[in-house]
Design a protein around this motif. Structure first.
Motif, mmCIF file in Angstrom:
data_model
loop_
_atom_site.group_PDB
_atom_site.id
_atom_site.type_symbol
_atom_site.label_atom_id
_atom_site.label_comp_id
_atom_site.label_asym_id
_atom_site.label_seq_id
_atom_site.Cartn_x
_atom_site.Cartn_y
_atom_site.Cartn_z
ATOM 1 N N GLY A 202 -1.407 -23.667 -19.518
ATOM 2 C CA GLY A 202 -2.743 -24.233 -19.385
ATOM 3 C C GLY A 202 -2.842 -25.442 -20.282
ATOM 4 N N ARG A 203 -4.007 -25.660 -20.870
ATOM 5 C CA ARG A 203 -4.155 -26.761 -21.802
ATOM 6 C C ARG A 203 -5.186 -26.380 -22.835
ATOM 7 N NH1 ARG A 203 -8.613 -30.033 -20.630
ATOM 8 N NH2 ARG A 203 -9.726 -29.479 -18.736
ATOM 9 N N HIS A 204 -5.025 -26.924 -24.028
ATOM 10 C CA HIS A 204 -6.001 -26.630 -25.065
ATOM 11 C C HIS A 204 -7.285 -27.396 -24.767
ATOM 12 C CE1 HIS A 204 -7.721 -25.684 -28.906
ATOM 13 N NE2 HIS A 204 -7.973 -26.948 -29.091
ATOM 14 N N THR A 205 -8.398 -26.690 -24.710
ATOM 15 C CA THR A 205 -9.683 -27.326 -24.458
ATOM 16 C C THR A 205 -10.597 -27.065 -25.639
ATOM 17 O OG1 THR A 205 -10.692 -25.397 -23.433
ATOM 18 C CG2 THR A 205 -9.359 -26.802 -22.010
ATOM 19 N N THR A 206 -11.787 -27.645 -25.564
ATOM 20 C CA THR A 206 -12.717 -27.516 -26.684
ATOM 21 C C THR A 206 -13.376 -26.150 -26.765
ATOM 22 O OG1 THR A 206 -14.457 -28.474 -25.307
ATOM 23 C CG2 THR A 206 -13.220 -29.972 -26.715
ATOM 24 N N VAL A 207 -12.984 -25.211 -25.910
ATOM 25 C CA VAL A 207 -13.587 -23.882 -25.972
ATOM 26 C C VAL A 207 -12.692 -22.900 -26.700
ATOM 27 C CG1 VAL A 207 -14.923 -24.225 -23.880
ATOM 28 C CG2 VAL A 207 -12.633 -23.243 -23.718
ATOM 29 N N ALA A 208 -11.547 -23.335 -27.216
ATOM 30 C CA ALA A 208 -10.610 -22.425 -27.861
ATOM 31 C C ALA A 208 -10.434 -22.788 -29.322
ATOM 32 C CB ALA A 208 -9.259 -22.470 -27.151
ATOM 33 N N ALA A 209 -10.356 -21.758 -30.175
ATOM 34 C CA ALA A 209 -10.070 -21.990 -31.590
ATOM 35 C C ALA A 209 -8.612 -22.402 -31.747
ATOM 36 C CB ALA A 209 -10.363 -20.726 -32.388
ATOM 37 N N LEU A 210 -8.353 -23.212 -32.750
ATOM 38 C CA LEU A 210 -6.999 -23.709 -32.999
ATOM 39 C C LEU A 210 -6.791 -23.838 -34.496
ATOM 40 C CD1 LEU A 210 -4.309 -25.091 -32.102
ATOM 41 C CD2 LEU A 210 -5.579 -27.245 -32.069
ATOM 42 N N ALA A 211 -5.738 -23.199 -35.015
ATOM 43 C CA ALA A 211 -5.411 -23.292 -36.435
ATOM 44 C C ALA A 211 -4.443 -24.435 -36.667
ATOM 45 C CB ALA A 211 -4.799 -21.977 -36.923
ATOM 46 N N LEU A 212 -4.795 -25.307 -37.603
ATOM 47 C CA LEU A 212 -3.964 -26.462 -37.943
ATOM 48 C C LEU A 212 -3.592 -26.389 -39.419
ATOM 49 C CD1 LEU A 212 -6.169 -29.133 -36.149
ATOM 50 C CD2 LEU A 212 -3.891 -28.421 -35.411
ATOM 51 N N PRO A 213 -2.331 -26.645 -39.755
ATOM 52 C CA PRO A 213 -1.915 -26.567 -41.157
ATOM 53 C C PRO A 213 -2.340 -27.796 -41.942
ATOM 54 C CG PRO A 213 -0.049 -27.203 -39.810
ATOM 55 C CD PRO A 213 -1.190 -26.939 -38.864
#
Length: 299
Positions: A202-213
């Motif tokens: 799929g693709r990362h959209t603005t409805v999903a949480a995402l952890a960034l280092p």
């Protein structure tokens, strides 16, 4: 550590180490419908190389230390886990354009207190208006406040230092400058989002949480939660909020059953008022807390 979730696939950082190749995993059948969210610490088996087209299995979800959760609205009994194991909830609010709203901040505070996270208020666009009046609303709650200005990008350093070595979740309405903060804190954020765009095909959209280092010299992770624009609080009680305050948690044992801790006339026998009368609690601190508790009242 789970860093993103998309369509039945979980991206995981081995040992929470961003320098290692991320591993894509699926949930093992024996876990059933056990929720697995960003921030969860999980046990993996299978191919842990992180090479393209490899897939591990999540066989265990460790006990969570904190949970940020919400419901769709205040009448929805279904809880939605947003982030697990975050230490800090950074509530991002602009002091102008758009105008700040205490209601949203209050709801975020309730979610933080109930979930065991420490809240921090980040007021952006301080070059457009004085942040002091809005910040003063939360002074009695001893809520840490950091301000940033668009004409002084170096101010983000204070926020970065507060996040260093911790897992932090950022929440905020559209237009408050949260994306700018994330891109400043994590200079290669756009590239990293692109790297996970193929997870689950799929693709990362603005409805999903995402952890960034965060950069290696700081350590820690920032969880961007662009889909969380408001918090339904059907899962939270007033006692959940009060329990987060060490100086108040024991006192409410003397409250009558069903006390909402809002004071007269709704709760005329609230034990928190007794603490004020005895000089053990500042009246201003109780008033500030009660303003936050109003977010739990049925609309």
């Amino acid at each position: 550590m789970v860093t993103t979730v998309d369509r039945g696939r979980w991206t995981c950082a081995p040992d929470g180490d961003a320098s290692r190749e991320p591993v894509t995993a699926m949930r093992a059948r024996e876990l059933g419908r056990t929720p697995v969210v960003v921030g969860d610490r999980v046990g993996l088996v299978g191919d842990l190389s992180g090479k393209p087209d490899t897939l591990a299995r999540i066989v265990r979800v460790e006990e969570r230390t904190t949970v940020l959760r919400r419901t769709a609205d205040d009448t929805d009994p279904v809880e939605r886990l947003v982030v697990a194991n975050a230490e800090l909830l950074v509530i991002v609010t602009a002091v102008a354009d758009p105008v700040p709203r205490t209601g949203f901040v209050d709801r975020c505070l309730v979610a933080a207190y109930a979930g065991g996270l420490s809240p921090l208020l980040c007021l952006t666009k301080a070059d457009l208006a004085d942040p002091a009046p809005f910040a003063a609303s939360y002074a009695e709650l001893e809520l840490p406040v950091i301000t940033t200005r668009r004409d002084e990008p170096e101010r983000v350093t204070e926020l970065a230092n507060a996040l260093a070595g911790r897992v932090s979740a950022l929440v905020g309405h559209s237009g408050v400058g949260k994306s700018t903060l994330v891109n400043t804190l994590v200079p290669d954020a756009d590239r990293r989002v692109g790297q996970v765009s193929g997870v689950g095909k799929g693709r990362h959209t603005t409805v999903a949480a995402l952890a960034l280092p965060l950069p290696a010299e700081l350590g820690g992770w920032v969880v961007d939660t662009p889909g969380v624009r408001s918090f339904g609080l059907a899962h939270v009680t007033t006692n959940d909020v009060i329990a987060a305050f060490d100086d108040l948690a024991t006192a409410i044992d003397d409250c009558p059953r069903g006390c909402g801790h809002l004071g007269p006339p709704a709760d005329p026998e609230c034990a928190l008022d007794t603490l004020v009368e005895q000089g053990q609690l500042r009246a201003g601190r109780l008033a500030a807390l009660r303003r936050v508790l109003v977010a739990l009242r049925p609309v």
